[in-house]
Each structure stands twice: as C-alpha cells, then as structure tokens.
Design an enzyme around this catalytic site. Structure first.
Site, mmCIF file in Angstrom:
data_model
loop_
_atom_site.group_PDB
_atom_site.id
_atom_site.type_symbol
_atom_site.label_atom_id
_atom_site.label_comp_id
_atom_site.label_asym_id
_atom_site.label_seq_id
_atom_site.Cartn_x
_atom_site.Cartn_y
_atom_site.Cartn_z
ATOM 1 C CB CYS A 312 -6.164 -1.183 3.796
ATOM 2 S SG CYS A 312 -5.116 -0.079 2.875
ATOM 3 N NE ARG A 341 -0.096 -0.896 -4.463
ATOM 4 C CZ ARG A 341 -0.289 0.206 -3.760
ATOM 5 N NH1 ARG A 341 -0.044 1.378 -4.289
ATOM 6 N NH2 ARG A 341 -0.733 0.120 -2.519
ATOM 7 C CD GLN A 359 2.599 1.839 1.299
ATOM 8 O OE1 GLN A 359 1.691 1.193 1.826
ATOM 9 N NE2 GLN A 359 2.378 2.823 0.478
ATOM 10 C CG ASP A 361 0.279 0.561 5.496
ATOM 11 O OD1 ASP A 361 -0.216 1.680 5.736
ATOM 12 O OD2 ASP A 361 -0.297 -0.309 4.816
ATOM 13 C CG HIS A 363 -4.395 0.098 8.305
ATOM 14 N ND1 HIS A 363 -3.394 -0.670 7.767
ATOM 15 C CD2 HIS A 363 -4.927 0.823 7.289
ATOM 16 C CE1 HIS A 363 -3.327 -0.432 6.468
ATOM 17 N NE2 HIS A 363 -4.244 0.463 6.144
ATOM 18 C CE LYS A 442 -5.929 12.629 -0.728
ATOM 19 N NZ LYS A 442 -4.845 12.367 -1.622
ATOM 20 C CG HIS A 489 -6.157 3.858 5.506
ATOM 21 N ND1 HIS A 489 -6.185 2.650 4.871
ATOM 22 C CD2 HIS A 489 -7.442 4.175 5.774
ATOM 23 C CE1 HIS A 489 -7.447 2.256 4.745
ATOM 24 N NE2 HIS A 489 -8.219 3.157 5.282
HETATM 25 ZN ZN LIG Z 1 -4.425 1.478 4.306
#
Ligand SMILES: [Zn+2]
Ligand SMILES: [Zn+2]
Length: 619
Positions: A312, A341, A359, A361, A363, A442, A489
């Site tokens: 992010c 992580r 991911q 992912d 944005h 969300k 996100h």
């Molecule tokens: Zn994010």
C-alpha cells in the site's frame, strides 16, 4: 493488502487485523472462551468436561486453556507423557460419565487473591500466570484488579469467563479428534503442551456429517496433494515460504495471466515497488508503530529497513511522482509485490499461513464522484474471476468501527456510496456492522468450497484516510482547487499462495483444464511410437497448450495410472494405427477403465482442448 493468513477455514484475511488484533497470547485473549453462540457455549463446556476427564485419568496434569473453536474445542495440557489414541478413547469414556451425571455448571466470582491462592493450591501454574498477568495489567493501568470468575461442574473448577450451557447433560454427541503440540501462549520459548482437539454437535447427524467432511478434507489436504502432485514443497531453509516446483509455478502463472488479462481490459497499470524499504516509510504509514513485530528488519549503513509486509504505502510514491488532475482519475495501479511477514514459526501452516506471499494487489485512486461506478466494476471483476474456478462469491459490507479515524461525515458519505453500489450491482450481501477497518469501510468476499467450508478471500477497502491523508495525496479539480482522492485497496484472489492452497483442496487436485499444470499427457505404447508422440506434443504446444510426453519404459497401463494419479485431464494414447492416421485415443481423467474411448484427429483434439482452455470451463 490484507493479512492474517489463517490456518483453516476460520480467521479472516484482512489488513484491518494488523492494526486491530489484540495482543496475541495476552491474558485477556487467553480468557476468551470463544463462546459467542449457544453451540459455542456447548463446545467450550465440552472442553471443561474433557479437562475434568484428563485430570481424573492423569492426576497432576497442568491445565492451559480450552476455548471453543470452529466446529469444536480444544484444551492444552502439560502431561508427563504423550497421549495415545487409546488414551483419547479412555478420555471420551470418562467424559461420557460426566455428561450422564448432568452436573450443573456453576459460576462463582472470586477475588484476585482468592483465585490465585486457589489455583496455586491446585498446583496449576498456567492459571496462576494468567491471574498474575491480569494483576500486572491492572497495576499498570492503576486500576483495581477485577474479580475473576470460575466455573465449577462436578469435581472440576476452571478459571473462566464463560459462558457455559446449564449442565453437562446439555452437551451433544462429541468425538475427540487429535493431539498436537502447542506452545504455551504460542511462544516457542515456553513449554510445549499437548493440545487435544474435539468436536461436538447438537445432533448425531451433524456429528456424522462433520466427520465425513473432515475425512474428505484430510484426503484433500493441500500440503499432501502439493507433494503428491509435485506442485510445491517447504524446507526449513526458509520456513513458511513455498518452493514452487515447475507444475505449481505453472498454476501460479496461469492464474496470474488470467488476472492480468482482466486488469488490462479494465485499464489497470502494473507497477513494481521495492521489497527492502526504509523505516521512514513505515513511520509515516503507521506500520512501524502498529506492525513492527511482524516485519523482517534489516540494518544497512546505519539505516533501518524492512522487507515490505504490504504494498500500500509505496503505491503513493508513484501517485505523488507527478501532479495529478481530475482527468487522470481513476488511476488503477496493480502490483504483484513479494511480501514478507514475520509470522511466528509455530503458527505457519502449508500455503494458508506463510511468511512470504504475493497478492494480486491493486490500489485505485478515484474522485468521490467516481467511487460508486468503480465499486460496481470491482464487484463484477470479483464475480468474473471466481467464475473461472466455478465459485460463487458472497459479499459482506463491513461498516464504521467505533475506533474509526477521520471525518464522520466522510465516513457516512463513503458508506452511502458503497451501499448504493452494492444495491445497483444486484449482488446479495450481508451487513457486518462496525466491522470495517479503522480507516475504511470495506466489502469482504467469501466463498464456500466443495466441502461446504467457508473461506474469507479478499476485501475491497474504501480508504479515506490512510493513504490519502497520511501521504497527502491530491489532485487538481475542474476549478483548479486541490482535492483528496479516495484510495481503494483491493485484491481478488488475495494471496496467490493461499488461493492456490484453497483451490488444491476444493478441486482435490483435479484442476479444470485451463488451470491444470499439465493439460494432456501423450502416452506412446512402445518406443517406436516416441517420435509420433513428440510430433503430437509439438502440435499441441504450438497451440499454447501444456502437454507432456511419457517417454518412460513403463507399460501403457502404468503410464495411464500415473497420469491419473497426477490428475492430468487428458491422456492421449498412441500406437501404430493412431500414428498412421495421425489420430489419438483420448482418455478423460477419472473415466472408468472400460469407458468408451474416442479416437480423434490431432487437430480436432487440439481445437477441443484449446476451446476448453480459452473459455476457462469448469466441469
Ligand atoms: Zn493496500
Ligand atoms: Zn469455561
């Protein structure tokens, strides 16, 4: 985004958890019996009854904790020897007696000192430790130590917040399932206890169904199938990080390219940001304060860095690299960033709880007036992507939590827009009041797999604060004024590791043709058919299909059996006749041995396979 990767079908996967999770292993958490429904109360009550039985059979046992969990309960014990399957039977028999006796569960409040003296007297050091922790916490907050509660049934007393069912007779049909090692408080420096898992249901029928699902789940366990199908493995050189074998990597790339194709169609732009990132970024995003314990830290030339746990904040560096106009939005940045992580090694589990993952992912930066349309489009992306694997996503709308940050009016507006988008798109959804992250409402996405297990997949978060405000993102509107964009996100598969793990189990390793690492295997009957087999493979590869030739000296039946074990969708058998006619005898995965077989021309088969591949059909 997103993360608390969850070992089984239980815990949600979401970024919010990073900020909101109670301190793991805290005394408060240890005292949470997990009993939030009638069924859970029964499950937790069964844990007490199991502890009673273990103490009766193994005097001197030290008791850890025994909460209700999804489908059952566990209790952690320190014993002088490992429990055997025969022990579990004796424990069950002893539990039956307690249930038959129908002892009432009686709650009593005791003062902190009284509780401490009581459990010290019973020589239960873990219980004493929990009480001591509560006392330390109360002292740190300069508060009076609250009284503790204990629950008593028959001869057994436990430190416990409850709730419980009225009496042991209310406990339904149960079965003890397994024993596993579990560190006290999840801490590998503390004693390893024996965790006994059990399941209990309201009716015998429910119990039987559960045991069937569990047996089936065991057969489908992705860690087992991963090795059997030669997809991935793990090694203690890098705990919690998969080594992807060629076949597993092919599944990975196939999923990724399907998503890339969708993203390109939808106007996403792919970015890539560094993995090793200065602490200064995490200070700004808030991760250093709230999430440092889960980050791998690196020192170099006097500066502190970490491996990024999420993408992010770095996307904002690219957003801010130039002045943005209202005409530039929406700006959709997707990234397949490698994330790390620092999960405790004791909690790692296959692909579903890992230290390293990627991911799908993204944005997305939008103007407020674009938000509704963007969410609608995202919901349709989600439905499309899950249709590729034959799954129907379910949605939940999680609204403003009590500890939300940011302007309440902005929250209200965002929630209205999300609600409107959900209504307009016609998807069914449930509301989860106050379950949003602290910076964003969300939409959570769930699926039910072939065994009826619910998995929380990814989320769409509407972020008004974290990226836009902390990183001071702006665009210039029609009148030349600076405005704040909204950041969305979103990940659709979520972590590819976890997604593949779930798919392996959902399909029991028999992936649909479009996703199968090997779509067809060519089986020459004898060595003289090897050249022809190579030619057929070349025809199929020329069409972009994934095909292998079994050139071993195994007999044909063995080659077929091997291909069946690897769950390859098509087997193409070639002998003299077939090569002469440029045909192949086609055998479908899972077809009975004596099932009718088709003989197809090479091109005809190639057309058929290519169509199945392209249409992403799920049988
Ligand atoms: Zn994010
Ligand atoms: Zn209890």
């Amino acid at each position: 985004m997103a993360d608390d990767q969850a070992a089984a079908a239980d815990e949600p996967e979401e970024e919010a958890a990073l900020f909101e999770a109670a301190e793991r292993g805290s005394a408060d958490e240890l005292l949470d019996a997990g009993a939030h429904s009638e069924l859970d109360a029964m499950r937790h009550s069964a844990a007490h009854v199991m502890a009673e039985a273990v103490l009766a059979l193994f005097p001197g046992t030290k008791l850890g904790i025994g909460p209700a969990i999804a489908d059952g309960f566990y209790y952690d014990f320190e014993l002088t020897r490992p429990l055997t399957p025969a022990d579990l039977e004796s424990i069950e028999a002893r539990m039956d007696e307690s249930v038959a006796a129908d002892h009432p569960f009686v709650r009593r409040e005791v003062s902190a000192d009284e509780g401490r003296a009581f459990f010290a007297g019973l020589d239960q050091p873990f219980k004493v430790e929990i009480l001591d922790d509560l006392a330390t916490k109360a002292a740190a907050e300069s508060a009076a130590m609250p009284p503790a509660s204990v629950y008593e049934h028959g001869p057994f007393v436990d430190l416990c917040k409850g709730p419980h069912v009225a009496s042991t007779g209310r406990i339904g049909p149960f079965k003890l399932l397994a024993v596993a090692g579990a560190y006290w408080r999840g801490d590998e420096k503390r004693p390893m206890l024996q965790r006994v898992y059990g399941t209990v249901w309201a009716t015998q029928d429910d119990l039987d169904q559960y045991l069937w699902r569990r047996a089936e789940a065991k057969k489908r366990d992705h860690r087992r199938l991963g090795l059997q199908l030669d997809l991935f493995s793990f090694h203690d050189y890098s705990p919690g990080s998969a080594f992807w074998h060629p076949r597993g990597q092919r599944i990975w790339r196939t999923l990724e390219s399907a998503m890339r194709e969708l993203q390109e169609r939808r106007g996403y732009q792919e970015i890539s940001t560094p993995i090793v990132v200065s602490r200064r970024l995490w200070d700004k995003s808030g991760h250093w304060d709230l999430y440092r314990d889960n980050m791998f830290i690196i020192e170099s030339e006097g500066e502190t860095y970490s491996l990024k746990p999420m993408n992010c904040p770095e996307s904002t560096v690219i957003y801010r690299s130039k002045l943005r106009s209202y005409r530039d939005l929406p700006l959709r940045y997707n990234e397949y960033g490698r994330l790390h992580r620092n999960e405790r090694s004791g909690t790692l589990s296959g692909l579903t709880r890992v230290r390293q993952f990627i991911q799908d992912d993204a944005h997305i930066f939008v103007r407020p007036d674009q938000l509704t349309a963007e969410i609608e489009a995202l919901l349709s992306e989600v439905r499309e992507a899950y249709s590729w694997v034959g799954l129907e996503p379910r949605f939940a709308f999680a609204t403003k939590p009590d500890k939300a940050i940011g302007d309440p009016a902005l929250w209200e507006r965002a929630e209205e827009l999300i609600h409107a988008a959900l209504m307009r798109s016609g998807v069914r959804f449930v509301e989860k009041p106050k379950d949003g992250t602290f910076y964003a409402p969300k939409i959570d996405i769930y699926i039910d797999d072939a065994l009826g297990r619910e998995w929380q997949m990814a989320t769409i978060q509407i972020d008004l604060v974290m990226l836009p405000e902390r990183f001071d993102l702006t665009y210039i509107d029609e009148t030349g004024q600076q405005q704040r964009p909204i950041a969305i996100h979103r990940a659709i598969y979520g972590s590819l590791e976890r997604f593949i793990g779930i798919l392996v189990e959902h399909f029991a390793g028999a992936f649909p043709v479009w996703l199968a690492p090997v779509q067809a295997v060519v089986i020459p009957i004898a060595d003289r058919h090897l050249d022809g087999a190579g030619e057929l493979a070349a025809v199929l590869r020329g069409r972009g299909l994934r095909v292998e030739v079994d050139g071993s000296d195994n007999r044909m039946q063995n080659k077929i059996r091997l291909a069946q074990e690897l769950k390859v969708p098509y087997m193409l058998v070639l002998g003299d006749r077939e090569i002469e006619a440029r045909t192949a005898t086609v055998r479908r995965r899972g077809a009975a041995r004596d099932a009718a077989q088709e003989t197809l021309a090479w091109d005809e088969f190639a057309d058929r396979l290519a169509a199945e591949d392209r249409e992403r059909r799920v049988e």
